[in-house]
Design an enzyme around this catalytic site. Structure first.
Site, short mmCIF file in Angstrom:
data_model
loop_
_atom_site.label_atom_id
_atom_site.label_comp_id
_atom_site.label_asym_id
_atom_site.label_seq_id
_atom_site.Cartn_x
_atom_site.Cartn_y
_atom_site.Cartn_z
N ARG A 34 -10.93 -3.97 3.53
CA ARG A 34 -10.37 -3.40 2.31
C ARG A 34 -8.92 -3.82 2.12
NH1 ARG A 34 -6.11 -0.48 0.51
NH2 ARG A 34 -6.21 0.82 2.38
N ASP A 35 -8.05 -3.38 2.97
CA ASP A 35 -6.62 -3.64 2.81
C ASP A 35 -6.31 -5.12 3.02
OD1 ASP A 35 -3.98 -3.06 2.34
OD2 ASP A 35 -3.56 -2.36 4.35
N HIS A 230 0.24 3.21 10.20
CA HIS A 230 -0.20 1.98 9.53
C HIS A 230 1.03 1.11 9.35
CE1 HIS A 230 -2.95 0.02 6.40
NE2 HIS A 230 -1.80 -0.64 6.29
N HIS A 232 3.05 -2.63 8.95
CA HIS A 232 3.07 -4.05 8.61
C HIS A 232 4.10 -4.74 9.50
CE1 HIS A 232 0.83 -4.11 4.58
NE2 HIS A 232 0.64 -2.91 5.11
N CYS A 263 0.16 -6.17 0.40
CA CYS A 263 0.03 -5.12 -0.60
C CYS A 263 0.19 -5.76 -1.97
CB CYS A 263 1.09 -4.02 -0.41
SG CYS A 263 0.97 -2.73 -1.68
N ASN A 272 -0.70 -6.93 7.68
CA ASN A 272 -0.88 -5.77 8.55
C ASN A 272 -0.75 -6.17 10.01
OD1 ASN A 272 -1.86 -3.50 6.72
ND2 ASN A 272 -3.26 -5.14 6.14
#
Length: 322
Positions: A34-35, A230, A232, A263, A272
């Protein structure tokens, strides 16, 4: 090229040396499908996404965020959610958790119709990012999430995660006040979220900031067991920040296989934290994850081939010779 030929360890595994004050086991919340894939310039075919998720589960990941039910106009790379999610039914039946992101009640309805029962909503700690990402103020976005979370619970949702983005820095506003992050996070829990994921969306955090934020949540009565992190890796701090979070009792860490992602609404955000890089550190510390590092690295190498470029993960490159 084998690990021995590349100068790496002969068995492709780190030396295990435990440290005091760390959890015995960490749950990795895999966000690559997803991300990670939402940040690709072009949409990845459904068959490739489904195979990617199957391979991730085959490597031992038990929580894989599958997709997002956002309007295709906002994230066209994930416009195929209705086609993808049914392909994953056998994985769900086997016990793999397949949460999906839902931005509003319409997205929730779409996901529920396909049998999804684990969800996430995506809030912001800053006004600028709330407007860029959700076209709403922070207060308006929280009001929008209230019926989503309530309806999900009424429909039998097993979990609803609340993401809080821009927890440490915002590209428009600069440093973010800890009190603002705690206020948004606590409100999401009050609305019914079962877990908070604290996001360093543009990767500017350092360990001292992480410690201060987690301490602030503790003073607000939020136990570390309800938190995930989470990170980065924009400035190379993701692993140091993760280790700090582990020392503060956090046991759920978001990561993206191969380091995919960024993002789409914050162009300064780079990838990430790579799941393989995280695994190398965790396994070296003697922390159990249930994930097979070599299988995951092979999966990320395969996915990099599908995308037509090398994996940005240092561990993937070291283990595969790329």
């Amino acid at each position: 090229m084998t690990p021995r030929e590349s100068g790496g360890p002969p068995d492709g595994l780190p030396v295990r040396v435990a440290m005091d004050g760390l959890p015995a086991r960490v749950r990795i919340y895999e966000v690559g499908p997803r991300d990670g894939l939402q940040n690709e310039a072009a949409a990845v075919p459904v068959r490739v996404k489904a195979e990617f998720i199957r391979r991730l589960a085959g490597a031992g990941l038990t929580t894989v965020e599958a997709t997002s039910f956002v309007h295709p106009r906002w994230v066209p790379q994930l416009a195929d959610a209705e086609q993808l999610y049914p392909e994953l039914a056998p994985l769900a039946a086997s016990g793999v958790r397949l949460p999906v992101l839902v931005p509003n009640e319409r997205g929730l309805d779409r996901a529920l119709a396909l049998g999804a029962r684990e969800f996430a909503v995506f809030a912001s700690a800053t006004e600028s990012f709330a407007r860029a990402n959700l076209n709403r103020t922070v207060a308006q976005s929280l009001a929008m999430f209230a019926p989503v979370i309530r309806t999900a619970a009424e429909a039998g949702a097993t979990r609803v995660r609340g993401y809080v983005s821009m927890c440490f820095g915002d590209p428009w506003e600069g440093p973010v006040a800890t009190a603002d992050v705690v206020r948004v996070g606590v409100r999401l829990l009050e609305l019914g979220c079962t877990e908070l994921s604290l996001g360093d969306t543009i990767g500017v955090a350092t360990p001292g900031q992480v410690a201060a934020l987690l301490d602030a949540f503790g003073r607000a009565g939020v136990a570390p067991g309800r938190l995930a992190v989470h990170f980065h890796d924009t400035y190379g701090q993701a692993l140091a920040n993760t280790l700090t979070a582990l020392r503060h009792g956090v046991t759920t860490v978001d990561a993206s296989a191969g380091g995919l992602g960024g993002c789409p609404f914050a162009r300064s955000a780079t990838g990430n934290l790579a799941t393989e890089d995280l695994l190398w550190m965790l396994h070296g510390l003697g922390i159990e994850t249930g994930v097979e590092l070599s299988a995951l690295a092979a999966t990320s190498r395969w996915m990099a081939g599908q995308l037509g470029r090398p994996s940005p993960s240092r561990t993937v490159r070291a283990l595969t010779g790329d």
